[in-house]
Design an enzyme around this catalytic site. Structure first.
Site, short mmCIF file in Angstrom:
data_model
loop_
_atom_site.label_atom_id
_atom_site.label_comp_id
_atom_site.label_asym_id
_atom_site.label_seq_id
_atom_site.Cartn_x
_atom_site.Cartn_y
_atom_site.Cartn_z
N THR A 159 3.54 12.35 -8.88
CA THR A 159 2.90 11.08 -8.50
C THR A 159 3.27 10.03 -9.56
O THR A 159 4.33 9.42 -9.48
CB THR A 159 1.37 11.23 -8.36
OG1 THR A 159 0.84 11.87 -9.53
CG2 THR A 159 1.03 12.04 -7.13
N LYS A 185 2.88 19.26 -12.01
CA LYS A 185 2.78 17.81 -12.03
C LYS A 185 1.46 17.46 -12.71
O LYS A 185 0.48 18.20 -12.63
CB LYS A 185 2.85 17.21 -10.63
CG LYS A 185 1.73 17.57 -9.66
CD LYS A 185 0.44 16.78 -9.78
CE LYS A 185 0.64 15.30 -9.72
NZ LYS A 185 -0.70 14.59 -9.85
N THR A 196 -7.08 19.07 -13.19
CA THR A 196 -6.32 17.86 -13.38
C THR A 196 -4.85 17.92 -13.02
O THR A 196 -4.10 17.07 -13.45
CB THR A 196 -6.39 17.49 -14.86
OG1 THR A 196 -5.90 18.61 -15.60
CG2 THR A 196 -7.79 17.22 -15.30
N GLU A 282 -0.03 9.12 -18.70
CA GLU A 282 0.35 7.79 -18.21
C GLU A 282 0.42 6.78 -19.34
O GLU A 282 -0.56 6.52 -20.03
CB GLU A 282 -0.65 7.34 -17.14
CG GLU A 282 -0.50 8.13 -15.86
CD GLU A 282 -1.62 7.92 -14.86
OE1 GLU A 282 -1.42 8.28 -13.70
OE2 GLU A 282 -2.67 7.40 -15.25
N ASN A 405 -2.89 2.39 -14.12
CA ASN A 405 -4.06 2.75 -13.31
C ASN A 405 -4.72 1.56 -12.65
O ASN A 405 -5.36 1.70 -11.61
CB ASN A 405 -5.05 3.52 -14.18
CG ASN A 405 -4.62 4.96 -14.36
OD1 ASN A 405 -4.80 5.78 -13.48
ND2 ASN A 405 -4.01 5.25 -15.50
N THR A 410 -1.34 -0.27 -5.56
CA THR A 410 -0.50 -1.41 -5.15
C THR A 410 0.93 -1.23 -5.58
O THR A 410 1.75 -2.04 -5.26
CB THR A 410 -1.06 -2.72 -5.75
OG1 THR A 410 -1.12 -2.58 -7.18
CG2 THR A 410 -2.45 -3.01 -5.22
#
Length: 410
Positions: A159, A185, A196, A282, A405, A410
C-alpha cells in the site's frame, strides 16, 4: 527465544531467496483495477495442500477476509492457495463485505481447482469501501497459478510501502535441506500485538500443525510484536505460515533433536521482515533498535523496549538528530514496570549518556554526529536488575509521515 539466537551458524541466509524458493510454491501478481496503475492482486499457490498456522490482528474490529480465512483453516488445518488484494481493506463493510470475501475465495478456488476451504483470503487498503467484485472476478480469471513471478506478488500486496520486503533461509534437518521464506507488507498502522501487517511465510518442511503454530507464535511474539511505527492497530492484518512437506524430512515436532535449528530459521525470517517493516515506516529516515537488558522478566524488558520505541518524543528526537536522553528515561518511567531508577544506564550507540540514573559526562557533539551519520540507530538500556532481555524496532517520526497520512485517500 534467546537460545535460538545463538544457533544461527546452522542457518544460511539466501539473499536472493523468496517465498517460492521452498519446493512446490508459485506466486504472482497483476493489476485488476482497484488501484489506478499499480499491481493490486496477488496469489500464492502450493502444489499440494500445506499445513497452516496463522496469527491475526488484536483489533476487535476484524475485516471480512480474516473471518473467511479463519473459517478455511478451521475445516482441515490445510491451505493450498492464498489470494490477496491491496487498495481496499474490505473492513467495516457488513454482510456485503463478508459475502464478497467468500466470493473472492470461491473465484480463486475454482481458478486453481481446489476446494474452497483450501483458500485463504487477505485484503489491505482503505477501510469502509466495498470491493469492486467485477474487477476482482476479471483479475482472478487472468491468473495462471503455475506461472511464477514472485516479484509481482511482492509488489501487489503493498500500500504505502516504499520497498518490497522479503527474507529466506536454508537449514538441514535429518539430512534434508529445508527452506523457510517470507514476504510482508507494512509501513503505516504499525504497532505491537500482531495487528499491523500482512505476512506470508512458506516452508517445504514436513511439520505437525501443533509445532508449526508454536514456531510461528513464538517468533511473532519476539519480532512482529516488537515493532511500532505509529501506535495504530489495523483491522486486517495477519501472518500466514504454510508448510507443504515437499522437503521430504520425517515429520518435525517440537520434541525433535533439531527443533531449535528450525525455530532459529523461522525467527530469522520473521526478525528480518519485522526490521524491514520498521525501517520502511511512512516517511521514515531511520531504523531505531532498542535493546533492554538486566530486567527481572522478559515481559518487563519488552514493555520498556516498546515504551521507548513507541514514544513520539523519542522518535522526533531521533529524526531531529538530537541526543535528548531525557525522553528515553521518561519513556522508561511510564512503561508501567517497577524499577530502581538509581541503577539505570542508557546508551545511544556506544556512548553511555546516563549512569546509575544520573547524567553521564559525554561529548554531545559525538552523539549528534552518530545520529547524523547513521540510518540505523541503537539505544541500549541496562536496568542491572536481572538477566532478562528484549529488543524492539521502530523508526523516526518525520514531516512526511504527516503528509502521507493526511493525503492517504486522495
Amino acid at each position: 527465544m534467546n537460545k535460538q539466537l545463538v544457533q544461527t551458524k546452522q542457518v544460511v541466509t539466501l539473499k536472493n531467496g523468496s517465498i517460492t524458493t521452498p519446493k512446490g510454491y508459485y506466486a504472482g501478481g497483476l493489476h485488476c483495477g482497484i488501484k489506478r496503475k499499480r499491481l493490486d492482486l496477488g496469489w500464492l499457490f502450493s502444489e499440494v495442500p500445506a499445513t497452516v498456522a496463522a496469527v491475526y490482528t488484536t483489533n476487535q474490529i476484524q475485516a471480512a477476509p480474516l473471518l473467511v480465512t479463519k473459517e478455511s483453516i478451521k475445516i482441515s488445518g490445510k491451505i493450498q492457495g492464498v489470494i490477496v488484494n491491496s487498495g481496499i481493506a474490505n473492513a467495516c463493510t457488513g454482510d456485503e463485505g463478508y459475502k464478497n470475501a467468500l466470493f473472492m475465495r470461491k473465484l480463486f478456488a475454482d481458478r486453481i481447482g481446489v476446494d474452497e476451504h483450501l483458500v485463504a483470503v487477505s485484503s489491505t487498503g482503505i477501510i469502509g469501501e466495498q470491493l469492486p467484485m467485477q474487477k476482482l472476478d476479471d483479475g482472478i480469471n487472468q491468473i495462471h497459478h503455475l506461472d511464477n513471478d514472485v516479484d509481482c506478488f511482492e509488489k501487489a500486496i503493498l500500500t504505502t510501502d516504499t520497498t518490497q520486503k522479503k527474507a529466506c533461509v536454508q537449514l538441514k534437518i535429518d539430512g534434508k535441506t529445508i527452506t523457510i521464506a517470507g514476504c510482508a507488507k507494512g509501513s503505516g498502522m504499525i504497532h505491537p500485538n500482531m495487528a499491523t501487517m500482512l505476512g506470508f511465510i512458506t516452508t517445504d518442511a514436513n511439520i505437525s500443525q501443533e509445532a508449526l503454530n508454536i514456531a510461528l507464535k513464538q517468533s511473532v511474539n519476539q519480532t512482529f510484536n516488537m515493532i511500532t511505527v505509529d501506535g495504530d492497530t489495523s483491522t486486517n492484518d495477519m501472518v500466514v505460515f504454510l508448510a507443504n512437506g515437499l522437503a521430504g524430512n520425517p515429520k518435525l515436532t517440537q520434541h525433535h533433536a533439531e527443533w531449535d535449528t528450525f525455530l532459529s530459521g523461522v525467527y530469522l525470517v520473521c526478525e528480518s521482515l519485522a526490521k524491514q517493516i520498521a525501517k520502511d515506516g511512512e516517511g521514515a529516515t531511520k531504523l531505531i533498535e532498542v535493546k533492554v537488558k538486566g530486567c527481572n522478566t522478559s515481559a518487563d524488558a519488552g514493555k520498556i523496549a516498546k515504551s521507548i520505541i513507541g514514544s513520539n518524543l523519542v522518535k522526533t528526537a531521533m529524526f531531529g538528530e538530537d541526543p535528548n536522553w531525557g525522553r528515553i528515561v521518561a519513556a522508561i518511567g511510564y512503561s508501567g514496570v517497577q524499577l530502581n531508577s538509581n541503577s539505570i544506564d542508557v546508551y545511544i550507540g556506544e556512548q553511555r549518556v546516563v549512569k546509575n540514573g544520573l547524567p553521564e559526562t559525554y561529548s554531545e557533539e559525538n552523539v549528534t554526529t552518530y545520529l547524523k551519520e547513521n540510518e540505523e540507530i541503537q539505544i541500549i538500556v541496562d536496568l542491572h536488575d536481572g538477566k532478562s532481555n528484549a529488543t524492539a524496532w521502530g523508526c523516526d517520526l518525520t514531516y512526511d509521515y504527516v503528509k502521507i497520512n493526511a493525503m492517504y485517500r486522495t
